[in-house]
Design a protein around this motif. Structure first.
Motif, PDB file in Angstrom:
ATOM      1  N   TYR A 296      -7.400   3.259  -3.167  1.00  0.00           N
ATOM      2  CA  TYR A 296      -6.555   2.077  -3.052  1.00  0.00           C
ATOM      3  C   TYR A 296      -7.371   0.803  -2.838  1.00  0.00           C
ATOM      4  O   TYR A 296      -7.152  -0.189  -3.526  1.00  0.00           O
TER       5      TYR A 296
ATOM      6  N   LYS B 283       0.811  -1.217   0.000  1.00  0.00           N
ATOM      7  CA  LYS B 283       0.000   0.000   0.000  1.00  0.00           C
ATOM      8  C   LYS B 283       0.845   1.268   0.000  1.00  0.00           C
ATOM      9  O   LYS B 283       0.598   2.177  -0.794  1.00  0.00           O
ATOM     10  N   GLU B 284       1.826   1.339   0.867  1.00  0.00           N
ATOM     11  CA  GLU B 284       2.643   2.566   0.976  1.00  0.00           C
ATOM     12  C   GLU B 284       3.356   2.876  -0.339  1.00  0.00           C
ATOM     13  O   GLU B 284       3.417   4.026  -0.767  1.00  0.00           O
ATOM     14  N   GLU B 285       3.898   1.832  -0.977  1.00  0.00           N
ATOM     15  CA  GLU B 285       4.605   2.041  -2.247  1.00  0.00           C
ATOM     16  C   GLU B 285       3.642   2.420  -3.365  1.00  0.00           C
ATOM     17  O   GLU B 285       3.955   3.260  -4.203  1.00  0.00           O
TER      18      GLU B 285
ATOM     19  N   GLN C   6      -5.052   7.401  -1.956  1.00  0.00           N
ATOM     20  CA  GLN C   6      -5.322   6.568  -0.782  1.00  0.00           C
ATOM     21  C   GLN C   6      -6.790   6.155  -0.699  1.00  0.00           C
ATOM     22  O   GLN C   6      -7.109   5.033  -0.335  1.00  0.00           O
TER      23      GLN C   6
ATOM     24  N   ILE D  53       0.840   4.021  -3.039  1.00  0.00           N
ATOM     25  CA  ILE D  53       0.438   5.413  -2.801  1.00  0.00           C
ATOM     26  C   ILE D  53       1.551   6.365  -3.225  1.00  0.00           C
ATOM     27  O   ILE D  53       1.297   7.390  -3.861  1.00  0.00           O
ATOM     28  N   LYS D  54       2.801   6.027  -2.906  1.00  0.00           N
ATOM     29  CA  LYS D  54       3.932   6.863  -3.341  1.00  0.00           C
ATOM     30  C   LYS D  54       4.010   6.932  -4.865  1.00  0.00           C
ATOM     31  O   LYS D  54       4.442   7.933  -5.415  1.00  0.00           O
TER      32      LYS D  54
END
Length: 120
Positions: A73, A60-62, A70, A64-65
């Motif tokens: 997602y 998820k973090e990658e 968000q 979003i980057k």
């Protein structure tokens, strides 16, 4: 008087990401009737398939980057599970090649985009 919100092509992307061929086709036809051109529709479809790919292949973090909103997602992650392993990367490749081939004069952009949508 109420102003009507302008129609967007995001529902088309939603239908494609959900593998809803019938709705995708109907929304594609409506977009064409509103005057949308192949490049416009291709761009938003490419964006949607890229979102599916990022959600399917990255934490998820990658994702979003890399540009996944968000709030979107979860939707794209859920829909990405409707595609098999390398299918999303193959679909991105097909979309990329379609764009370049059409601009080189190798085939009609509208026709190849229609065929792509019908294979959802």
């Amino acid at each position: 008087k109420f102003k009507r919100a302008p129609e967007t092509n995001f529902p088309l992307v939603d239908a494609i990401s959900a593998r809803d061929k019938k709705t995708a086709w109907a929304l594609y036809v409506k977009a064409k009737e509103r005057g949308a051109v192949a490049e416009e529709l291709h761009g938003i479809i490419f964006w949607g398939v890229k979102m599916l790919y990022l959600c399917a292949n990255y934490p998820k973090e990658e994702a979003i980057k890399a540009g996944v909103n968000q709030s979107n997602y979860s939707k794209y992650l859920t829909n990405s599970k409707k595609y098999l392993g390398a299918e999303l990367s193959d679909r991105l490749r097909v979309l990329r090649n379609m764009y370049h081939n059409a601009h080189r004069g190798d085939g009609d952009f509208d026709t190849t985009l229609e065929q792509y949508i019908l294979k959802v």
